[in-house]
Design an enzyme around this catalytic site. Structure first.
Site: not given
Ligand code: NVA
Ligand code: CP
Length: 342
Positions: A110, A137, A140, A235, A276, A328
């Site tokens: 990530r 993502h 997800q 989101d 998400c 997930r």
């Molecule tokens: N758009 C959000 C998604 C989190 C799962 C982010 O990138 O923080």
């Molecule tokens: N939806 C998601 O990716 O959650 P986290 O940031 O907690 O991993």
């Protein structure tokens, strides 16, 4: 042709075919059923394998999903957090990848740049799974479309609205998911965001819509967008890695795009709400408390601390985001099993 994903990385979902994406969704549903039946207990197909999970941004769901799924499959896990290694700071991505590839059978990553996922895959020589970048993502999305398929059956021709900051990673990812499953997706938000949706992604998705059915459209009116919707998805308005200072301008831009009960009622009676997560739906987080105190008077839409979705919707029967969160784990298990192979 049977699907064989052994050795593949899940960097961008767009590098997969429709059959491969649907295979991962179906395998996720199968593995969930197996776990519910307790069949995983005597079936650890990846015993002796090891994975590393690397996070340049924090996580709850993605980290825990990888750890539990790996344990269920019989694998060991090494967690490397945002502060936990010299990756990218004192050691190049290429060199780190070459080292990790000698220890591990797969790597979750990530981070920020999509190019980092690609470099990890190229130099490690083992499957790399994108656990969220600024672009996409993809793990997800397998969970999200798995959740929709569990509840709606065949997704072809079903309608989904992604409302809010649709120019972000999740907006793009939902568009890609809709194109693979033949859904009609409406991206609902400010007009000015439309030109920020990546053209290369739109072009690839248009080809997939021609193949699979479904379509892309835009809307600036949430009640019109919601008409006949099977799924309403949103989101956060400010994503991980974006500065807190952005909240004021985003609230200004997105105040008319909060998911509220009026929007839910404008959709099909059976509509499901997905997110998400994490979500700002009340003032029970440090950020949402601060937002309510700072901007509640100027922007009444955030006066309770709720931003992208009201607490009324979040606490309602329409909210399936916790089923989605559980998925997930099942879907990440499917992705690892398929790509490491057994
Ligand atoms: N758009 C959000 C998604 C989190 C799962 C982010 O990138 O923080
Ligand atoms: N939806 C998601 O990716 O959650 P986290 O940031 O907690 O991993």
């Amino acid at each position: 042709m049977p699907v064989n994903l052994k050795g593949r990385s899940l960097d961008s979902l767009l590098n997969f075919t429709t059959d491969e994406v649907n295979y991962l969704i179906d395998l996720s549903i199968d593995l969930k059923k197996s776990k519910y039946q307790g069949l995983h207990i005597n079936n650890r197909p990846l015993v002796g394998k090891n994975i590393a999970i690397m996070f340049q941004k924090d996580s709850t769901r993605t980290r825990c999903a990888f750890e539990v799924a790996a344990a269920d499959l019989g694998m060991s896990v090494t967690y490397i957090g945002p502060q936990g290694s010299n990756f990218g700071k004192k050691e190049s991505i290429e060199d780190t990848a070459k080292v990790l590839g000698r220890f591990y059978d797969g790597i979750e990553f990530r981070g920020f740049a999509q190019a980092d996922v690609d470099a990890l895959a190229k130099y490690s020589g083992v499957p790399v799974w994108n656990g969220l970048t600024d672009d996409e993502h993809p793990t997800q999305i397998i969970a999200d479309f798995m959740t929709m398929k569990e509840k709606l059956g065949d997704l072809k021709g079903k309608k989904m609205v992604f409302i809010g900051d649709f120019k972000n990673n999740m907006g793009h990812s939902c568009l890609i998911g809709a194109a693979f499953t033949g859904m009609h997706i409406v991206l609902c938000g400010p007009q000015s965001y439309q030109k920020e949706v990546r053209k290369d992604v739109i072009d690839k998705c248009k080809k997939l819509f021609e193949l699979n059915g479904g379509s892309l459209s835009f809307s600036t009116n949430k009640l019109e967008a919601a008409k006949d919707a099977d799924v309403i998805y949103t989101d956060v308005w400010v994503s991980l890695g974006e500065p807190f200072e952005l909240f004021e301008s985003r609230i200004n831009e997105l105040q008319n795009f909060q998911v509220d009960m009026a929007m839910i009622k404008a959709a099909k009676p059976s509509v499901m709400f997905l997110h998400c997560l994490p979500a700002f739906h009340d003032d029970h987080t440090e950020f949402s408390k601060e937002i309510a105190a700072k901007f509640g008077a100027k922007f009444p839409v955030v006066k309770t601390g709720a931003m992208e979705v009201t607490d009324e919707v979040f606490q309602s029967k329409y909210n399936k985001a916790f089923d989605e969160a559980e998925n997930r784990m099942h879907s990440i298990k499917a992705i690892m099993l398929a790509t490491i192979g057994y």
